[in-house]
Design a protein around this motif. Structure first.
Motif, PDB file in Angstrom:
ATOM      1  N   THR A 296      30.968  55.952  18.947  1.00  8.00           N
ATOM      2  CA  THR A 296      31.181  55.695  19.780  1.00  8.00           C
ATOM      3  C   THR A 296      31.843  56.235  20.943  1.00  8.00           C
ATOM      4  O   THR A 296      32.831  55.965  22.155  1.00  8.00           O
ATOM      5  CB  THR A 296      31.012  53.968  20.613  1.00  8.00           C
ATOM      6  N   ARG A 297      32.616  56.765  19.935  1.00  7.19           N
ATOM      7  CA  ARG A 297      33.118  58.214  20.576  1.00  7.19           C
ATOM      8  C   ARG A 297      34.653  57.847  21.936  1.00  7.19           C
ATOM      9  O   ARG A 297      35.078  57.674  22.400  1.00  7.19           O
ATOM     10  CB  ARG A 297      32.542  59.041  22.046  1.00  7.19           C
ATOM     11  N   VAL A 298      34.608  56.165  21.273  1.00  8.46           N
ATOM     12  CA  VAL A 298      36.220  56.123  22.182  1.00  8.46           C
ATOM     13  C   VAL A 298      37.302  55.938  21.038  1.00  8.46           C
ATOM     14  O   VAL A 298      37.206  55.578  20.122  1.00  8.46           O
ATOM     15  CB  VAL A 298      35.808  54.195  22.012  1.00  8.46           C
ATOM     16  N   ALA A 299      38.091  56.714  22.136  1.00  5.11           N
ATOM     17  CA  ALA A 299      39.667  56.827  21.760  1.00  5.11           C
ATOM     18  C   ALA A 299      40.580  55.249  21.925  1.00  5.11           C
ATOM     19  O   ALA A 299      40.685  54.992  23.023  1.00  5.11           O
ATOM     20  CB  ALA A 299      39.955  57.963  22.186  1.00  5.11           C
ATOM     21  N   VAL A 300      41.087  54.710  20.840  1.00  6.80           N
ATOM     22  CA  VAL A 300      42.229  53.307  20.918  1.00  6.80           C
ATOM     23  C   VAL A 300      43.501  54.136  20.932  1.00  6.80           C
ATOM     24  O   VAL A 300      43.968  54.938  19.740  1.00  6.80           O
ATOM     25  CB  VAL A 300      41.513  53.052  19.722  1.00  6.80           C
ATOM     26  N   THR A 301      44.836  53.732  21.542  1.00  5.54           N
ATOM     27  CA  THR A 301      45.702  54.349  21.474  1.00  5.54           C
ATOM     28  C   THR A 301      47.054  53.191  21.626  1.00  5.54           C
ATOM     29  O   THR A 301      46.856  52.522  22.726  1.00  5.54           O
ATOM     30  CB  THR A 301      45.807  55.660  22.773  1.00  5.54           C
ATOM     31  N   PRO A 302      47.492  53.234  20.601  1.00  8.44           N
ATOM     32  CA  PRO A 302      48.861  51.398  21.031  1.00  8.44           C
ATOM     33  C   PRO A 302      49.401  52.462  21.729  1.00  8.44           C
ATOM     34  O   PRO A 302      49.960  54.038  21.069  1.00  8.44           O
ATOM     35  CB  PRO A 302      49.258  51.852  19.581  1.00  8.44           C
ATOM     36  N   LEU A 303      49.993  52.049  23.363  1.00 10.60           N
ATOM     37  CA  LEU A 303      51.627  52.637  23.531  1.00 10.60           C
ATOM     38  C   LEU A 303      52.332  52.095  23.959  1.00 10.60           C
ATOM     39  O   LEU A 303      52.548  51.069  24.728  1.00 10.60           O
ATOM     40  CB  LEU A 303      50.950  52.593  24.770  1.00 10.60           C
ATOM     41  N   GLY A 304      53.594  51.296  22.663  1.00 15.92           N
ATOM     42  CA  GLY A 304      54.527  50.116  23.458  1.00 15.92           C
ATOM     43  C   GLY A 304      53.701  49.266  23.226  1.00 15.92           C
ATOM     44  O   GLY A 304      53.115  48.301  22.624  1.00 15.92           O
ATOM     45  N   ASP A 305      53.717  48.491  24.865  1.00 12.07           N
ATOM     46  CA  ASP A 305      53.717  47.091  24.976  1.00 12.07           C
ATOM     47  C   ASP A 305      52.034  46.623  25.698  1.00 12.07           C
ATOM     48  O   ASP A 305      51.447  45.775  26.470  1.00 12.07           O
ATOM     49  CB  ASP A 305      54.193  46.681  25.801  1.00 12.07           C
ATOM     50  N   ARG A 306      50.920  48.298  25.482  1.00 13.30           N
ATOM     51  CA  ARG A 306      50.005  48.389  25.501  1.00 13.30           C
ATOM     52  C   ARG A 306      49.380  48.830  24.793  1.00 13.30           C
ATOM     53  O   ARG A 306      49.377  49.484  24.157  1.00 13.30           O
ATOM     54  CB  ARG A 306      50.310  49.276  27.114  1.00 13.30           C
ATOM     55  N   LEU A 307      48.262  49.134  25.149  1.00 13.46           N
ATOM     56  CA  LEU A 307      46.619  49.001  24.312  1.00 13.46           C
ATOM     57  C   LEU A 307      45.545  49.976  25.064  1.00 13.46           C
ATOM     58  O   LEU A 307      45.238  49.566  26.322  1.00 13.46           O
ATOM     59  CB  LEU A 307      46.094  48.080  23.582  1.00 13.46           C
ATOM     60  N   ARG A 308      45.348  51.133  24.775  1.00 17.68           N
ATOM     61  CA  ARG A 308      44.170  52.339  25.769  1.00 17.68           C
ATOM     62  C   ARG A 308      43.028  52.142  25.026  1.00 17.68           C
ATOM     63  O   ARG A 308      42.964  52.791  23.806  1.00 17.68           O
ATOM     64  CB  ARG A 308      45.553  53.599  26.257  1.00 17.68           C
ATOM     65  N   LEU A 309      41.852  52.221  26.032  1.00 17.41           N
ATOM     66  CA  LEU A 309      40.966  52.551  25.052  1.00 17.41           C
ATOM     67  C   LEU A 309      40.683  53.509  25.900  1.00 17.41           C
ATOM     68  O   LEU A 309      40.794  53.113  27.069  1.00 17.41           O
ATOM     69  CB  LEU A 309      39.576  51.479  25.515  1.00 17.41           C
ATOM     70  N   ALA A 310      39.564  54.699  25.968  1.00 11.42           N
ATOM     71  CA  ALA A 310      39.512  55.407  26.569  1.00 11.42           C
ATOM     72  C   ALA A 310      38.023  55.887  25.778  1.00 11.42           C
ATOM     73  O   ALA A 310      37.800  56.500  24.693  1.00 11.42           O
ATOM     74  CB  ALA A 310      40.320  56.488  26.977  1.00 11.42           C
TER      75      ALA A 310
END
Ligand SMILES: Cc1cc2nc3c(=O)[nH]c(=O)nc-3n(C[C@H](O)[C@H](O)[C@H](O)COP(=O)(O)OP(=O)(O)OC[C@H]3O[C@@H](n4cnc5c(N)ncnc54)[C@H](O)[C@@H]3O)c2cc1C
Length: 419
Positions: A296-310
Protein backbone atom coordinates in the motif's frame (compact mmCIF):
# COMPACT_ATOMS: atom_id res chain seq x y z
CA UNK A 1 16.99 46.77 -1.90
CA UNK A 2 19.53 44.11 -0.93
CA UNK A 3 23.26 44.70 -1.24
CA UNK A 4 24.83 43.41 -4.46
CA UNK A 5 27.11 40.78 -3.01
CA UNK A 6 24.37 38.62 -1.55
CA UNK A 7 23.28 35.12 -2.39
CA UNK A 8 19.52 35.04 -2.84
CA UNK A 9 17.97 31.67 -2.00
CA UNK A 10 14.46 31.22 -3.41
CA UNK A 11 12.38 28.72 -1.42
CA UNK A 12 12.31 28.13 2.33
CA UNK A 13 11.90 24.35 2.32
CA UNK A 14 14.51 21.89 3.56
CA UNK A 15 16.66 22.48 0.46
CA UNK A 16 16.60 26.29 0.62
CA UNK A 17 17.08 26.44 4.40
CA UNK A 18 20.03 23.99 4.33
CA UNK A 19 21.58 25.95 1.43
CA UNK A 20 21.19 29.22 3.35
CA UNK A 21 22.70 27.63 6.47
CA UNK A 22 25.84 26.29 4.77
CA UNK A 23 26.30 29.49 2.72
CA UNK A 24 26.17 31.52 5.96
CA UNK A 25 28.68 29.10 7.50
CA UNK A 26 31.01 29.93 4.61
CA UNK A 27 30.66 33.61 5.44
CA UNK A 28 28.29 34.59 2.61
CA UNK A 29 25.57 37.17 3.03
CA UNK A 30 22.32 35.35 2.41
CA UNK A 31 18.72 36.38 1.82
CA UNK A 32 16.18 33.53 2.02
CA UNK A 33 12.75 34.14 0.47
CA UNK A 34 9.53 32.21 0.59
CA UNK A 35 6.13 33.09 -0.82
CA UNK A 36 4.50 31.76 2.38
CA UNK A 37 5.87 30.92 5.78
CA UNK A 38 9.22 29.14 5.84
CA UNK A 39 8.66 25.37 5.61
CA UNK A 40 5.17 25.63 4.19
CA UNK A 41 5.82 23.36 1.18
CA UNK A 42 6.66 19.65 0.93
CA UNK A 43 9.08 19.90 3.83
CA UNK A 44 6.30 20.58 6.34
CA UNK A 45 4.51 17.27 6.83
CA UNK A 46 6.51 14.57 5.06
CA UNK A 47 7.28 11.18 6.60
CA UNK A 48 10.68 12.31 7.88
CA UNK A 49 12.54 9.18 6.76
CA UNK A 50 16.29 9.47 6.28
CA UNK A 51 16.97 6.41 4.21
CA UNK A 52 20.21 5.19 2.73
CA UNK A 53 18.07 2.09 2.03
CA UNK A 54 16.00 4.22 -0.35
CA UNK A 55 18.74 4.53 -2.91
CA UNK A 56 16.73 3.02 -5.75
CA UNK A 57 15.41 5.99 -7.75
CA UNK A 58 11.69 6.46 -8.32
CA UNK A 59 12.27 5.69 -12.01
CA UNK A 60 12.88 1.93 -11.81
CA UNK A 61 11.51 -1.14 -13.61
CA UNK A 62 9.39 -1.91 -10.48
CA UNK A 63 7.75 1.53 -10.58
CA UNK A 64 6.84 1.01 -14.21
CA UNK A 65 5.20 -2.38 -13.52
CA UNK A 66 3.09 -1.30 -10.54
CA UNK A 67 2.62 2.21 -11.92
CA UNK A 68 0.88 0.97 -15.03
CA UNK A 69 -1.39 -1.22 -12.93
CA UNK A 70 -2.26 1.59 -10.52
CA UNK A 71 -2.16 4.60 -12.79
CA UNK A 72 -5.86 5.33 -13.25
CA UNK A 73 -7.21 3.91 -9.97
CA UNK A 74 -8.00 6.89 -7.70
CA UNK A 75 -7.43 4.80 -4.55
CA UNK A 76 -4.08 3.33 -5.58
CA UNK A 77 -0.71 4.48 -4.23
CA UNK A 78 0.17 5.97 -7.65
CA UNK A 79 -2.27 7.95 -9.72
CA UNK A 80 -2.14 10.16 -12.79
CA UNK A 81 -4.96 12.61 -13.24
CA UNK A 82 -5.93 12.01 -16.88
CA UNK A 83 -5.29 15.19 -18.89
CA UNK A 84 -3.68 16.34 -22.11
CA UNK A 85 -0.60 18.22 -21.07
CA UNK A 86 2.53 18.23 -23.22
CA UNK A 87 4.92 18.67 -20.29
CA UNK A 88 3.36 15.71 -18.47
CA UNK A 89 3.46 13.52 -21.60
CA UNK A 90 7.09 14.38 -22.25
CA UNK A 91 7.90 13.74 -18.54
CA UNK A 92 6.18 10.33 -18.70
CA UNK A 93 8.06 9.42 -21.86
CA UNK A 94 11.39 10.32 -20.21
CA UNK A 95 10.38 8.53 -16.99
CA UNK A 96 9.60 5.36 -18.94
CA UNK A 97 12.99 5.54 -20.69
CA UNK A 98 14.75 5.77 -17.30
CA UNK A 99 12.96 2.72 -15.90
CA UNK A 100 15.68 0.24 -16.79
CA UNK A 101 18.22 -1.73 -14.83
CA UNK A 102 21.33 0.05 -16.12
CA UNK A 103 19.99 3.50 -15.16
CA UNK A 104 19.07 2.14 -11.73
CA UNK A 105 22.54 0.63 -11.27
CA UNK A 106 24.13 3.97 -12.20
CA UNK A 107 21.91 5.84 -9.73
CA UNK A 108 22.13 3.55 -6.68
CA UNK A 109 25.78 4.18 -5.64
CA UNK A 110 25.40 7.93 -6.18
CA UNK A 111 22.18 8.16 -4.14
CA UNK A 112 23.67 5.89 -1.46
CA UNK A 113 26.71 8.16 -1.09
CA UNK A 114 24.54 11.30 -0.97
CA UNK A 115 22.21 9.69 1.59
CA UNK A 116 25.05 8.58 3.82
CA UNK A 117 26.78 11.96 3.64
CA UNK A 118 23.48 13.64 4.57
CA UNK A 119 22.88 11.22 7.44
CA UNK A 120 26.29 12.15 8.89
CA UNK A 121 25.37 15.84 8.66
CA UNK A 122 22.04 15.14 10.38
CA UNK A 123 23.92 13.40 13.19
CA UNK A 124 25.99 16.56 13.61
CA UNK A 125 22.84 18.71 13.76
CA UNK A 126 21.20 16.29 16.21
CA UNK A 127 24.09 16.81 18.62
CA UNK A 128 23.10 20.52 18.97
CA UNK A 129 20.55 20.83 21.79
CA UNK A 130 19.10 24.09 20.37
CA UNK A 131 18.01 22.24 17.21
CA UNK A 132 16.00 19.38 18.83
CA UNK A 133 14.10 17.76 15.95
CA UNK A 134 13.28 14.25 17.14
CA UNK A 135 16.15 12.58 15.30
CA UNK A 136 16.33 8.85 16.01
CA UNK A 137 18.32 6.07 14.44
CA UNK A 138 16.18 2.98 14.79
CA UNK A 139 16.34 1.65 11.25
CA UNK A 140 13.33 1.04 9.01
CA UNK A 141 11.10 -1.97 8.50
CA UNK A 142 9.61 -2.74 5.07
CA UNK A 143 6.56 -4.98 5.45
CA UNK A 144 4.68 -7.16 2.93
CA UNK A 145 1.28 -8.79 3.03
CA UNK A 146 1.70 -10.99 -0.04
CA UNK A 147 4.35 -13.57 -1.00
CA UNK A 148 4.91 -11.70 -4.30
CA UNK A 149 5.38 -8.40 -2.47
CA UNK A 150 7.80 -10.03 -0.03
CA UNK A 151 9.79 -11.61 -2.90
CA UNK A 152 9.99 -8.21 -4.63
CA UNK A 153 11.19 -6.63 -1.36
CA UNK A 154 13.90 -9.27 -0.97
CA UNK A 155 14.99 -8.75 -4.60
CA UNK A 156 15.33 -5.00 -4.00
CA UNK A 157 17.22 -5.61 -0.76
CA UNK A 158 19.66 -7.94 -2.54
CA UNK A 159 20.27 -5.31 -5.20
CA UNK A 160 20.98 -2.73 -2.47
CA UNK A 161 23.12 -5.33 -0.68
CA UNK A 162 25.38 -5.47 -3.76
CA UNK A 163 26.11 -1.80 -3.03
CA UNK A 164 26.92 -2.33 0.64
CA UNK A 165 23.53 -1.57 2.17
CA UNK A 166 22.91 -4.00 4.99
CA UNK A 167 19.54 -5.67 5.50
CA UNK A 168 17.91 -8.50 7.39
CA UNK A 169 14.96 -10.50 6.03
CA UNK A 170 12.33 -11.49 8.58
CA UNK A 171 9.32 -13.81 8.50
CA UNK A 172 6.04 -12.98 10.25
CA UNK A 173 7.29 -13.97 13.70
CA UNK A 174 10.50 -12.00 13.06
CA UNK A 175 8.63 -8.78 12.26
CA UNK A 176 6.18 -9.30 15.14
CA UNK A 177 9.07 -9.80 17.51
CA UNK A 178 10.26 -6.31 16.51
CA UNK A 179 6.78 -4.75 16.54
CA UNK A 180 4.07 -6.93 18.16
CA UNK A 181 1.27 -4.72 16.74
CA UNK A 182 1.90 -6.02 13.19
CA UNK A 183 -1.00 -8.21 12.05
CA UNK A 184 -0.54 -12.00 11.72
CA UNK A 185 -1.49 -11.75 7.99
CA UNK A 186 1.74 -9.90 7.19
CA UNK A 187 4.01 -12.36 5.40
CA UNK A 188 7.34 -10.85 6.35
CA UNK A 189 9.62 -7.89 5.97
CA UNK A 190 13.09 -6.50 5.42
CA UNK A 191 14.84 -4.50 8.14
CA UNK A 192 17.36 -1.83 7.22
CA UNK A 193 19.35 -0.91 10.33
CA UNK A 194 21.17 2.10 8.88
CA UNK A 195 18.10 4.32 8.46
CA UNK A 196 16.89 7.16 10.68
CA UNK A 197 13.84 9.38 11.08
CA UNK A 198 13.00 12.86 12.35
CA UNK A 199 10.37 15.56 12.61
CA UNK A 200 10.80 17.39 9.28
CA UNK A 201 9.11 20.64 10.29
CA UNK A 202 11.01 20.71 13.58
CA UNK A 203 14.28 20.40 11.71
CA UNK A 204 13.60 22.98 9.00
CA UNK A 205 12.06 25.66 11.22
CA UNK A 206 14.71 25.30 13.94
CA UNK A 207 17.55 25.41 11.42
CA UNK A 208 15.96 28.49 9.79
CA UNK A 209 15.76 30.19 13.19
CA UNK A 210 19.42 29.40 13.85
CA UNK A 211 20.34 30.62 10.36
CA UNK A 212 18.52 33.88 11.17
CA UNK A 213 20.56 34.21 14.35
CA UNK A 214 23.68 33.66 12.26
CA UNK A 215 22.77 36.61 10.06
CA UNK A 216 20.67 35.08 7.25
CA UNK A 217 18.02 37.61 6.22
CA UNK A 218 14.78 35.59 6.41
CA UNK A 219 11.93 36.94 4.27
CA UNK A 220 8.73 34.92 4.53
CA UNK A 221 5.62 36.11 2.62
CA UNK A 222 7.84 37.37 -0.20
CA UNK A 223 6.78 35.87 -3.49
CA UNK A 224 9.10 35.84 -6.48
CA UNK A 225 7.21 37.10 -9.51
CA UNK A 226 9.88 37.11 -12.22
CA UNK A 227 13.53 36.30 -12.52
CA UNK A 228 15.15 38.50 -15.16
CA UNK A 229 18.35 37.93 -17.07
CA UNK A 230 20.71 40.26 -18.86
CA UNK A 231 22.88 38.23 -21.22
CA UNK A 232 24.40 35.35 -19.31
CA UNK A 233 23.61 36.72 -15.84
CA UNK A 234 20.51 36.95 -13.67
CA UNK A 235 20.13 40.68 -13.23
CA UNK A 236 16.96 41.11 -11.16
CA UNK A 237 14.63 39.06 -9.04
CA UNK A 238 11.30 40.86 -8.76
CA UNK A 239 9.16 40.00 -5.77
CA UNK A 240 5.92 41.12 -4.15
CA UNK A 241 8.09 42.94 -1.59
CA UNK A 242 10.70 44.64 -3.73
CA UNK A 243 13.45 43.89 -6.23
CA UNK A 244 16.77 42.16 -5.64
CA UNK A 245 19.99 42.36 -7.63
CA UNK A 246 21.91 39.52 -6.03
CA UNK A 247 25.35 38.29 -6.92
CA UNK A 248 24.19 34.69 -7.01
CA UNK A 249 20.74 33.09 -7.06
CA UNK A 250 19.90 29.61 -5.73
CA UNK A 251 16.61 28.31 -7.10
CA UNK A 252 15.21 25.94 -4.45
CA UNK A 253 11.51 26.31 -5.19
CA UNK A 254 10.64 22.59 -5.01
CA UNK A 255 7.72 21.69 -7.28
CA UNK A 256 7.37 25.37 -8.27
CA UNK A 257 10.91 25.58 -9.67
CA UNK A 258 9.91 25.20 -13.37
CA UNK A 259 7.33 27.98 -12.99
CA UNK A 260 9.89 30.20 -11.29
CA UNK A 261 12.34 29.57 -14.13
CA UNK A 262 9.54 30.07 -16.67
CA UNK A 263 11.15 32.82 -18.73
CA UNK A 264 14.77 31.66 -18.41
CA UNK A 265 15.01 29.19 -21.29
CA UNK A 266 16.04 26.28 -19.04
CA UNK A 267 14.70 22.76 -19.30
CA UNK A 268 13.59 21.75 -15.78
CA UNK A 269 11.20 18.82 -16.27
CA UNK A 270 9.89 18.63 -12.73
CA UNK A 271 6.38 17.29 -12.13
CA UNK A 272 4.58 17.93 -8.86
CA UNK A 273 3.67 14.61 -7.22
CA UNK A 274 1.10 15.16 -4.51
CA UNK A 275 1.25 13.11 -1.34
CA UNK A 276 -0.68 13.24 1.91
CA UNK A 277 0.11 12.72 5.55
CA UNK A 278 -2.25 12.06 8.42
CA UNK A 279 -0.87 12.84 11.86
CA UNK A 280 -2.66 11.32 14.83
CA UNK A 281 -2.09 11.26 18.58
CA UNK A 282 0.30 8.53 19.61
CA UNK A 283 -1.82 5.39 20.05
CA UNK A 284 -1.38 3.41 23.29
CA UNK A 285 0.34 0.57 21.40
CA UNK A 286 2.47 2.65 19.10
CA UNK A 287 5.17 1.20 16.82
CA UNK A 288 8.63 2.51 17.71
CA UNK A 289 10.38 1.62 14.44
CA UNK A 290 9.41 3.50 11.25
CA UNK A 291 7.77 1.26 8.67
CA UNK A 292 7.03 1.30 4.98
CA UNK A 293 4.04 -0.86 4.12
CA UNK A 294 4.98 -2.57 0.87
CA UNK A 295 1.80 -3.15 -1.12
CA UNK A 296 0.00 0.00 0.00
CA UNK A 297 3.13 2.21 0.03
CA UNK A 298 2.13 3.85 3.30
CA UNK A 299 4.92 5.24 5.50
CA UNK A 300 4.44 4.99 9.27
CA UNK A 301 6.57 7.30 11.40
CA UNK A 302 6.52 7.49 15.21
CA UNK A 303 7.14 11.16 16.10
CA UNK A 304 7.25 11.52 19.88
CA UNK A 305 3.69 12.01 21.08
CA UNK A 306 2.37 11.67 17.52
CA UNK A 307 2.20 9.01 14.81
CA UNK A 308 2.31 9.97 11.13
CA UNK A 309 0.97 7.99 8.17
CA UNK A 310 2.03 9.23 4.76
CA UNK A 311 1.54 8.09 1.22
CA UNK A 312 0.17 8.28 -2.31
CA UNK A 313 1.84 9.80 -5.33
CA UNK A 314 -0.52 11.71 -7.55
CA UNK A 315 0.58 13.49 -10.71
CA UNK A 316 -2.04 16.22 -10.88
CA UNK A 317 0.01 19.36 -11.47
CA UNK A 318 0.40 22.16 -8.92
CA UNK A 319 -2.92 21.24 -7.34
CA UNK A 320 -3.11 21.26 -3.54
CA UNK A 321 -6.72 20.13 -3.15
CA UNK A 322 -7.37 17.30 -0.73
CA UNK A 323 -9.06 14.22 -2.14
CA UNK A 324 -11.02 12.41 0.54
CA UNK A 325 -10.78 9.00 -1.18
CA UNK A 326 -7.02 9.18 -1.15
CA UNK A 327 -6.88 10.16 2.52
CA UNK A 328 -9.13 7.22 3.31
CA UNK A 329 -6.98 4.94 1.14
CA UNK A 330 -3.96 5.78 3.33
CA UNK A 331 -5.86 4.87 6.50
CA UNK A 332 -7.12 1.67 4.88
CA UNK A 333 -3.58 0.88 3.72
CA UNK A 334 -2.27 1.28 7.27
CA UNK A 335 -5.09 -0.80 8.82
CA UNK A 336 -4.22 -3.66 6.45
CA UNK A 337 -0.91 -4.06 8.29
CA UNK A 338 -1.55 -2.60 11.74
CA UNK A 339 -5.27 -3.07 12.34
CA UNK A 340 -7.26 -0.44 14.22
CA UNK A 341 -4.37 1.06 16.16
CA UNK A 342 -4.28 4.00 13.76
CA UNK A 343 -7.88 4.94 14.59
CA UNK A 344 -7.05 7.47 17.27
CA UNK A 345 -7.50 11.27 17.58
CA UNK A 346 -6.61 13.15 14.46
CA UNK A 347 -4.15 16.02 14.71
CA UNK A 348 -3.70 17.05 11.07
CA UNK A 349 -4.38 16.05 7.50
CA UNK A 350 -1.76 17.54 5.21
CA UNK A 351 -0.72 17.38 1.57
CA UNK A 352 2.45 18.42 -0.17
CA UNK A 353 3.99 18.41 -3.63
CA UNK A 354 7.12 16.35 -4.21
CA UNK A 355 9.31 17.79 -6.98
CA UNK A 356 9.93 14.81 -9.29
CA UNK A 357 12.36 14.60 -12.22
CA UNK A 358 11.84 11.88 -14.85
CA UNK A 359 15.17 10.15 -14.13
CA UNK A 360 14.61 10.09 -10.36
CA UNK A 361 17.72 12.19 -9.62
CA UNK A 362 17.79 15.71 -8.21
CA UNK A 363 18.92 18.68 -10.28
CA UNK A 364 21.86 20.24 -8.53
CA UNK A 365 24.47 22.67 -9.80
CA UNK A 366 25.31 25.92 -11.51
CA UNK A 367 23.58 26.47 -14.84
CA UNK A 368 25.73 26.79 -17.97
CA UNK A 369 23.36 29.36 -19.40
CA UNK A 370 23.56 31.85 -16.48
CA UNK A 371 26.84 32.14 -14.61
CA UNK A 372 25.21 33.30 -11.35
CA UNK A 373 22.25 30.89 -11.20
CA UNK A 374 22.26 27.58 -9.34
CA UNK A 375 19.42 25.06 -9.20
CA UNK A 376 18.77 22.75 -6.21
CA UNK A 377 15.50 20.98 -6.87
CA UNK A 378 13.80 17.79 -8.05
CA UNK A 379 14.49 15.68 -4.95
CA UNK A 380 11.20 13.77 -5.27
CA UNK A 381 10.69 11.27 -2.41
CA UNK A 382 14.09 11.85 -0.78
CA UNK A 383 14.40 15.62 -0.39
CA UNK A 384 14.21 15.53 3.39
CA UNK A 385 16.95 12.90 3.43
CA UNK A 386 19.16 14.82 1.04
CA UNK A 387 18.57 18.35 2.42
CA UNK A 388 21.81 18.80 4.39
CA UNK A 389 24.15 17.36 1.75
CA UNK A 390 22.41 19.39 -0.96
CA UNK A 391 22.85 22.59 1.05
CA UNK A 392 26.50 21.81 1.68
CA UNK A 393 27.17 21.07 -2.00
CA UNK A 394 25.42 24.30 -3.03
CA UNK A 395 27.65 26.28 -0.67
CA UNK A 396 30.74 24.57 -2.09
CA UNK A 397 29.70 25.43 -5.66
CA UNK A 398 28.90 29.07 -4.81
CA UNK A 399 32.27 29.38 -3.06
CA UNK A 400 34.08 27.85 -6.07
CA UNK A 401 35.30 24.86 -4.05
CA UNK A 402 35.53 21.35 -5.46
CA UNK A 403 32.19 19.68 -4.49
CA UNK A 404 32.76 16.62 -2.31
CA UNK A 405 30.65 14.47 -4.67
CA UNK A 406 30.93 14.27 -8.48
CA UNK A 407 27.80 16.12 -9.56
CA UNK A 408 27.95 15.38 -13.29
CA UNK A 409 24.88 13.06 -13.25
CA UNK A 410 22.86 15.80 -11.50
CA UNK A 411 23.82 18.68 -13.81
CA UNK A 412 21.10 21.15 -14.69
CA UNK A 413 21.41 20.94 -18.44
CA UNK A 414 21.15 17.15 -18.74
CA UNK A 415 17.56 17.28 -20.00
CA UNK A 416 18.15 20.07 -22.53
CA UNK A 417 20.97 18.04 -24.08
CA UNK A 418 18.62 15.07 -24.43
CA UNK A 419 16.20 16.91 -26.72
C1 LIG B 1 3.61 12.69 1.67
C2 LIG B 1 5.08 12.93 1.50
C3 LIG B 1 6.00 12.16 2.21
C4 LIG B 1 7.36 12.36 2.04
N1 LIG B 1 8.24 11.63 2.81
C5 LIG B 1 9.58 11.87 2.70
C6 LIG B 1 10.50 11.18 3.54
O1 LIG B 1 10.12 10.37 4.39
N2 LIG B 1 11.83 11.41 3.36
C7 LIG B 1 12.29 12.29 2.42
O2 LIG B 1 13.50 12.43 2.28
N3 LIG B 1 11.43 12.99 1.64
C8 LIG B 1 10.10 12.80 1.77
N4 LIG B 1 9.21 13.49 0.98
C9 LIG B 1 9.76 14.40 -0.04
C10 LIG B 1 10.20 15.71 0.57
O3 LIG B 1 9.14 16.25 1.33
C11 LIG B 1 10.60 16.68 -0.56
O4 LIG B 1 11.51 16.06 -1.45
C12 LIG B 1 11.27 17.91 0.02
O5 LIG B 1 10.50 18.47 1.06
C13 LIG B 1 11.52 18.96 -1.07
O6 LIG B 1 12.07 20.09 -0.45
P1 LIG B 1 12.19 21.47 -1.23
O7 LIG B 1 12.85 22.42 -0.31
O8 LIG B 1 12.78 21.22 -2.58
O9 LIG B 1 10.67 21.88 -1.54
P2 LIG B 1 9.56 22.56 -0.60
O10 LIG B 1 9.65 22.11 0.80
O11 LIG B 1 8.26 22.38 -1.30
O12 LIG B 1 9.99 24.08 -0.61
C14 LIG B 1 9.84 24.91 -1.75
C15 LIG B 1 9.45 26.27 -1.23
O13 LIG B 1 9.45 27.19 -2.33
C16 LIG B 1 8.48 28.15 -2.04
N5 LIG B 1 8.09 28.88 -3.26
C17 LIG B 1 7.44 28.38 -4.33
N6 LIG B 1 7.21 29.35 -5.23
C18 LIG B 1 7.74 30.48 -4.73
C19 LIG B 1 7.81 31.84 -5.18
N7 LIG B 1 7.26 32.21 -6.34
N8 LIG B 1 8.43 32.74 -4.41
C20 LIG B 1 9.00 32.38 -3.21
N9 LIG B 1 8.93 31.12 -2.73
C21 LIG B 1 8.33 30.18 -3.47
C22 LIG B 1 7.32 27.33 -1.48
O14 LIG B 1 6.42 28.13 -0.72
C23 LIG B 1 8.05 26.29 -0.64
O15 LIG B 1 8.11 26.65 0.74
C24 LIG B 1 7.84 13.33 1.13
C25 LIG B 1 6.93 14.14 0.45
C26 LIG B 1 5.55 13.96 0.62
C27 LIG B 1 4.58 14.85 -0.11
Amino acid sequence: MAKRDTVLVIGGGVIGVCSAWYLAEQGREVVLLDKGELCSGASYGNAGFILPSHSVPLASPGALGSGLRWMFDPESPFYIKPRMNLELLSWLWRFTRSCNESSVRRAVPLLRDLQRASLRLYEGFAARAELAFGFERKGMLMLYRTPQGYEGGIREARLLGEYGIEFRTLDNSGVREMEPQILPEVVGGVYYAEDAHLDPRGFVTNLARLAGEKGVDLRPQTEVLWIEADGNRISHVRTTRGDFQPDEVVLAGGAWSPTLAGNLDLSLPIQAAKGYSITVKRPPLCPTIPMLLGETRVAVTPLGDRLRLAGTLELAGLDLSINRRRVEAILKGARAFLGGLVDVDLIEIWRGLRPCTPDGLPILGRTQRYENLLVASGHAMIGQSLGPITGKLISQIVCRQEPEVDLTPLRVERFAQEQ
